[in-house]
Design a protein around this motif. Structure first.
Motif, PDB file in Angstrom:
ATOM      1  N   GLN A 182      19.941  -2.821  36.985  1.00 13.90           N
ATOM      2  CA  GLN A 182      18.727  -2.525  36.244  1.00 13.90           C
ATOM      3  C   GLN A 182      18.298  -3.748  35.505  1.00 13.90           C
ATOM      4  O   GLN A 182      19.100  -4.544  35.099  1.00 13.90           O
ATOM      5  CB  GLN A 182      18.966  -1.305  35.387  1.00 13.90           C
ATOM      6  CG  GLN A 182      19.130  -1.364  33.925  1.00 13.90           C
ATOM      7  CD  GLN A 182      20.434  -0.792  33.509  1.00 13.90           C
ATOM      8  OE1 GLN A 182      21.397  -0.834  34.215  1.00 13.90           O
ATOM      9  NE2 GLN A 182      20.469  -0.255  32.346  1.00 13.90           N
ATOM     10  N   SER A 238      20.774  -2.182  38.639  1.00 14.38           N
ATOM     11  CA  SER A 238      20.170  -2.464  39.932  1.00 14.38           C
ATOM     12  C   SER A 238      21.198  -2.806  40.964  1.00 14.38           C
ATOM     13  O   SER A 238      20.983  -3.736  41.675  1.00 14.38           O
ATOM     14  CB  SER A 238      19.172  -3.589  39.757  1.00 14.38           C
ATOM     15  OG  SER A 238      19.774  -4.723  39.231  1.00 14.38           O
ATOM     16  N   SER A 265      15.574   0.704  37.424  1.00 10.72           N
ATOM     17  CA  SER A 265      14.375   0.199  38.088  1.00 10.72           C
ATOM     18  C   SER A 265      14.332   0.591  39.557  1.00 10.72           C
ATOM     19  O   SER A 265      15.349   0.569  40.253  1.00 10.72           O
ATOM     20  CB  SER A 265      14.320  -1.327  37.978  1.00 10.72           C
ATOM     21  OG  SER A 265      14.298  -1.733  36.625  1.00 10.72           O
ATOM     22  N   GLU A 287      12.083  -0.592  42.946  1.00  6.95           N
ATOM     23  CA  GLU A 287      11.222  -1.706  43.349  1.00  6.95           C
ATOM     24  C   GLU A 287       9.809  -1.230  43.670  1.00  6.95           C
ATOM     25  O   GLU A 287       9.609  -0.174  44.277  1.00  6.95           O
ATOM     26  CB  GLU A 287      11.817  -2.425  44.551  1.00  6.95           C
ATOM     27  CG  GLU A 287      12.989  -3.330  44.175  1.00  6.95           C
ATOM     28  CD  GLU A 287      13.226  -4.420  45.194  1.00  6.95           C
ATOM     29  OE1 GLU A 287      12.333  -5.277  45.370  1.00  6.95           O
ATOM     30  OE2 GLU A 287      14.299  -4.408  45.808  1.00  6.95           O
ATOM     31  N   THR A 335       8.567  -3.659  39.146  1.00  6.75           N
ATOM     32  CA  THR A 335       9.339  -2.429  39.278  1.00  6.75           C
ATOM     33  C   THR A 335       8.633  -1.243  38.632  1.00  6.75           C
ATOM     34  O   THR A 335       7.717  -1.406  37.816  1.00  6.75           O
ATOM     35  CB  THR A 335      10.720  -2.570  38.617  1.00  6.75           C
ATOM     36  OG1 THR A 335      10.548  -2.856  37.215  1.00  6.75           O
ATOM     37  CG2 THR A 335      11.535  -3.673  39.258  1.00  6.75           C
ATOM     38  N   ASP A 367      10.029   1.845  36.345  1.00  9.56           N
ATOM     39  CA  ASP A 367      11.243   2.172  35.606  1.00  9.56           C
ATOM     40  C   ASP A 367      11.314   3.651  35.264  1.00  9.56           C
ATOM     41  O   ASP A 367      10.297   4.301  35.005  1.00  9.56           O
ATOM     42  CB  ASP A 367      11.310   1.364  34.308  1.00  9.56           C
ATOM     43  CG  ASP A 367      11.394  -0.138  34.555  1.00  9.56           C
ATOM     44  OD1 ASP A 367      11.693  -0.534  35.704  1.00  9.56           O
ATOM     45  OD2 ASP A 367      11.161  -0.908  33.605  1.00  9.56           O
TER      46      ASP A 367
END
Length: 320
Positions: free
Chosen positions: A2, A7, A210, A212, A291, A293
């Motif tokens: 993240q 992430s 996040s 993408e 991104t 979120d």
């Protein structure tokens, strides 16, 4: 949790098929009843800078020992967020090739280092390579400075005020070098987090995860799946700040292909769901990082007992 919050998880302890069953509407209520316990907090001293929290083979998880190691973690983050992903760097970030912000100065930085991969520093000395990182911010530290990073996207103060006496912790800026994105590295990072949670008697973990892309319509099925199956119960529900709020309920539940939606979710988000996490109300588009979120909320009392038992109620599984 993240880039600003969470992430990386490529593998987990549950298969996608089991996870789909876990998050079908018919299963959600029973799973909540049977999956949670309140782990006790063993009497242990707080985590110390540089203390080893766990080892698997040549990999070690610990906190950064000094600012030089923090800078190495920032370079790792730059490589993942700006070179692999689509974050937009300003002139200073490009010049330094480090992902840095003011929060780094007072956060703890959890590192996975590989003692079998040695890199020569500027003094010519060989040092173990930093291959994974997580940024951790405890509530008492946040209160002394500028608050939580997450507060720029979500009204987390509302649940902090509603849970006086509980200790909150923010997870963020997680990333792992591509060759190390495997079950072993992820487990070691989570072992370190679990050790930290127990040592500091943390009650609630939060952070932004996040996905993408900056078009909510392009990920409508994933957002809707999360809204219908993982949204936080009222007592833990947090709303995105009003001027950044993006509706997650974009498709009715009966129009969602749950397996396809789950398969398309980032590995880290699936990892948080396996742990027993909830998601907040509304998404937020972050154009700088490219991104969309979502907020992750993980009360320690709601953690999946399978994971608590796996890592050990005293975080002993990979302790050195």
């Amino acid at each position: 949790m993240q880039k600003g919050g969470m992430s990386m998880m490529r593998q987990g302890l549950f298969s996608p098929r089991k996870l789909v069953r876990r998050f079908t509407p018919a299963m959600r209520t029973n799973a909540t009843v049977t999956k949670t316990v309140r782990p006790g907090h063993p009497v242990r001293t707080p985590v110390k800078t540089g203390e080893t929290l766990g080892r698997i083979g040549s990999l070690e998880v610990r906190l950064a020992r000094n600012f030089k190691e923090v800078k190495k973690a920032q370079r790792l983050r730059f490589g993942v967020f700006y070179e692999e992903m689509s974050a937009i760097a300003d002139a200073h970030t490009l010049a330094t090739r480090r992902d840095a912000d003011p929060f780094d100065a007072y956060c703890d930085h959890l590192l996975v280092v590989d003692h079998a991969s040695l890199k020569r520093n500027k003094l010519g000395r060989l040092k173990p390579e930093i291959v994974g990182t997580y940024r951790i911010l405890r509530q008492e530290i946040a209160d002394q400075h500028s608050g939580f990073y997450t507060a720029g996207e979500y009204d987390i103060q509302s649940i902090i005020e509603a849970n006086q006496g509980k200790r909150f912790m923010e997870l963020g800026r997680s990333c792992v070098l591509q060759p190390y994105r495997n079950k072993k590295t992820v487990e070691l990072l989570w072992h370190g987090i679990w050790s930290y949670v127990l040592r500091h008697k943390i009650d609630v973990m939060v952070g932004c995860a996040s996905m993408e892309g900056t078009s909510p319509d392009a990920i409508a099925e994933q957002l809707s799946f999360l809204h219908h199956n993982a949204r936080a119960p009222e007592e833990w529900r947090v709303r995105a700040v009003e001027d950044r709020y993006v509706e997650m309920n974009r498709l009715p539940a009966d129009k969602i292909n749950s397996r396809a939606a789950l398969r398309a979710l980032p590995p880290l988000v699936k990892g948080y769901l396996r742990l027993g996490a909830f998601v907040g109300d509304g998404a937020v588009v972050d154009h700088q990082f490219g991104t969309t979120d979502i907020l992750i909320i993980m009360p320690v009392s709601e953690l999946n007992t399978r994971y608590v038992n796996y890592y050990g109620a005293d975080a002993s599984r990979y302790s050195s």
